[in-house]
Scaffold this motif. Structure first.
Motif, short mmCIF file in Angstrom:
data_model
loop_
_atom_site.label_atom_id
_atom_site.label_comp_id
_atom_site.label_asym_id
_atom_site.label_seq_id
_atom_site.Cartn_x
_atom_site.Cartn_y
_atom_site.Cartn_z
N LEU A 92 0.80 -1.22 0.00
CA LEU A 92 0.00 0.00 0.00
C LEU A 92 0.83 1.27 0.00
O LEU A 92 0.36 2.31 -0.45
CB LEU A 92 -0.94 0.00 1.21
N VAL A 93 2.05 1.20 0.53
CA VAL A 93 2.90 2.38 0.59
C VAL A 93 4.34 2.02 0.21
O VAL A 93 4.75 0.87 0.31
CB VAL A 93 2.90 3.05 2.01
N ASP A 94 5.05 3.02 -0.23
CA ASP A 94 6.50 2.92 -0.45
C ASP A 94 7.18 3.78 0.61
O ASP A 94 6.59 4.75 1.11
CB ASP A 94 6.88 3.45 -1.83
N ALA A 95 8.41 3.44 0.93
CA ALA A 95 9.16 4.18 1.93
C ALA A 95 10.54 4.51 1.39
O ALA A 95 11.12 3.73 0.64
CB ALA A 95 9.29 3.37 3.21
N GLU A 96 11.03 5.67 1.79
CA GLU A 96 12.37 6.09 1.38
C GLU A 96 13.06 6.74 2.56
O GLU A 96 12.54 7.68 3.16
CB GLU A 96 12.27 7.10 0.23
N ARG A 97 14.23 6.21 2.90
CA ARG A 97 15.01 6.77 4.01
C ARG A 97 15.82 7.96 3.50
O ARG A 97 16.47 7.89 2.47
CB ARG A 97 15.96 5.74 4.59
#
Length: 125
Positions: A92-97
């Motif tokens: 459902l979501v993407d993440a980026e550090r």
């Protein structure tokens, strides 16, 4: 005793903008699609995750920092991290550090697939 590891369902094909399937009121979905979509529905079945998803999807810049998500809830930061991981694993979501913060953005194609499946306009009168 810890929970046994489960295999996450295969991600849905989001390479194009075509919905995965017609609304369920028009046609039965196949079992593989049901397994894949049920993971997303299950992830949204928790009130905190549903609120997190709403905050991420409605973020003005199309993404939101975890530092802006955590204070909105009366649960620990580790609990929020767990819920965000569940949303990521469900696709459902993407993440980026970026440096010490993680930014989250919605995956609109999967959201469209879920909406298409539940489209009430497709119900015959």
């Amino acid at each position: 005793m810890s929970k046994p590891a489960t295999t996450a369902p295969a991600p849905l094909d989001e390479s194009n903008d075509v919905p995965c399937c017609p609304p369920m009121t028009q046609q039965r979905i196949d079992s593989a699609t049901a397994v894949n979509l049920s993971a997303a529905f299950k992830a949204l079945g928790d009130p905190v995750r549903l609120q997190l998803m709403s905050m991420i999807a409605s973020a003005p810049d199309g993404e939101i920092c975890v530092c802006d998500l955590t204070p909105a809830f009366e649960v620990s930061g580790s609990t929020i991290s767990h819920h965000l991981k569940t949303l990521r694993e469900a696709g459902l979501v993407d993440a980026e550090r970026r440096a010490s913060w993680v930014y989250y953005r919605p995956r609109p194609a999967l959201m469209r697939q879920l909406a298409t499946l539940l489209d009430p306009a497709a119900i015959a009168q």
